[in-house]
Enzyme design. Structure first.
Site, PDB file in Angstrom:
ATOM      1  CD  GLU A 102      -2.818  -1.258   2.409  1.00 17.15           C
ATOM      2  OE1 GLU A 102      -2.726  -0.357   3.264  1.00 17.15           O
ATOM      3  OE2 GLU A 102      -3.611  -2.204   2.516  1.00 17.15           O
TER       4      GLU A 102
ATOM      5  CD  GLU B 113      -4.926  -8.178   2.109  1.00 19.48           C
ATOM      6  OE1 GLU B 113      -5.836  -7.519   2.658  1.00 19.48           O
ATOM      7  OE2 GLU B 113      -3.726  -7.838   2.140  1.00 19.48           O
TER       8      GLU B 113
END
Length: 429
Positions: free
Chosen positions: A213, A345
């Site tokens: 991220e 995910e």
């Protein structure tokens, strides 16, 4: 057909649901004639109904005779899910994992903020950070004993990172160290972590999310003119890796990770991982970042697409067919710039029990897209499902409620199989 759910698991589910339900109203005093079922009795019956419903679902579909991971292997990708120390202790969950998955990702235990020990680091003789691997090792041991690979998640992530890691003497109130010192700490940390798992559990960790991220969302989260959109802050909090090391901390992290893998003689793939990887302009910024990482040599093997699909904390926006097309196009985009893709995910969100049939159909369509693009492009190497089990007891303000949705799973809360499971099996078959 294997029966994954035992009476003991029913009891555990009942107790767990009781603990998640909050304080009950005071019950009136009972008399001998009072036959009102207790809370535990009601939850036990609810769990039994869930098991009965799961059996009914199984009767509606052809029997699945191969593990899901074997079916996924026909299309060239591993099938994974998440694990943590809590569900590692639940037999129903570990049985589910062993039956159908060949990849695992720790929820938090492989992250730096979980591994780093401030007290031990302050006493370090060489001035380098010290780690505590107890919880991570328990997960790695389970994977090793059951022949399951691990996605190492994650070496470098700015979120929740303790500020003392960047301070002199590893003290909360110390001054920030220099960029050179921080680079040495980061390189040491990466080498030690990669080496630890490769030495103690050879070959179990088959890839690492090196950086997580690092691409900002809004213009206020990255420097003006930076086509990579490297995050300078998150929700108003500074990115200390950026501030202390510099704007090239992502490239350096991959350089250190590749060196660590070579030093450990480990066959490990290195990934950049992020959310909203299927949306523009973030998708293009990620492409620019990977281009920068691989400028001189290929250090980044692929992109991890987290795959939270649908409205955040609400039903509106969930199960939108357009998201399937966007996800497919993103896989093609990353493949075209020479990268592997892993869905890391996956959570196909659903917040309403009454949308079960629609959710199962969406699950089927999403996995059909994944199977088709994997067959066509050959670049999809893993699909790891995060929202794996329903959890109707989650309160609406719970992080998992918002991230996954209470009815997002392929499995019920007690790990019995839902229609989604059988539809995925049918698609992969």
């Amino acid at each position: 057909m294997k029966k994954l759910f035992t009476l003991a698991a029913i009891s555990l589910a009942a107790l767990t649901l009781i603990s998640c339900s909050g304080k009950a109203k005071s019950a009136p005093a009972q008399t001998v004639q009072d036959t009102t079922p207790s809370m535990a009795d009601r939850i036990m019956k609810s769990a039994e109904k869930t098991e009965a419903a799961a059996k009914a679902v199984e009767e509606d579909f052809p029997e699945v005779t191969s593990p899901l991971y074997e079916l996924a292997a026909k299309h060239g990708f591993k099938l994974g899910t998440v694990i943590n120390p809590q569900n590692l202790q639940k037999k129903a969950y570990t049985d589910m994992v062993k039956a159908d998955f060949n990849s695992l990702t720790a929820g938090n235990e492989f992250k730096a903020y979980s591994l780093l020990s401030q007290t031990a680091s302050q006493k370090s003789e060489n001035g380098m950070p010290v780690m505590n691997y107890n919880q991570a090792d328990a997960i790695a041991k389970f994977a090793q004993e059951n022949g399951i690979g691990i996605r190492g998640h994650v070496l470098v992530w700015d979120a929740y990172m303790p500020v003392w890691f960047f301070k002199e003497g590893y003290k909360n109130d110390g001054a920030f160290v220099s960029s050179d010192v921080m680079k040495k700490r980061l390189q040491y940390y990466i080498e030690e972590v990669v080496s630890h798992f490769e030495t103690k559990f050879p070959g179990v960790v088959y890839c690492w999310d090196v950086v997580n991220e690092a691409v900002g969302d809004g213009a206020n989260e990255y420097a003006s003119g930076d086509a990579r959109h490297v995050r300078t802050s998150r929700g108003g909090s500074p990115n200390y890796f950026y501030d202390v090391i510099g704007p090239d901390y992502v490239e350096l992290s991959f350089k250190y990770a590749r060196q660590a893998a070579k030093k450990a003689n480990a066959d490990i793939k290195l990934f950049y991982n992020d959310y909203n990887t299927f949306l523009s302009p973030k998708r293009e910024a990620i492409g620019k970042l990977v281009e920068s990482i691989n400028k001189n040599e290929k250090l980044c093997d692929g992109v991890g697409m987290q795959g939270y699909i649908g409205g955040y904390g609400q039903q509106a926006g969930c199960m939108n067919p357009n998201d399937i097309n966007k996800f497919k196009n993103a896989i093609v985009f990353y493949t075209n710039i020479g990268l592997e893709v892993q869905v890391t995910e996956l959570a196909l969100r659903n917040y309403e029990k009454g949308k079960a049939e629609q959710h199962a159909a969406f699950y089927e369509s999403f996995f059909k897209m994944l199977a088709d693009i994997a067959d066509e492009r050959g670049s999809l190497t893993c699909v790891a499902i995060w929202g794996i089990c329903d959890n109707p007891a989650l309160p609406k303000n719970d992080y998992s409620y918002k991230m996954n949705g209470p009815y997002c799973g392929m499995y019920n809360y007690n790990c019995t199989r839902k229609a989604e499971y059988f539809k995925v099996a049918g698609v992969l078959e």
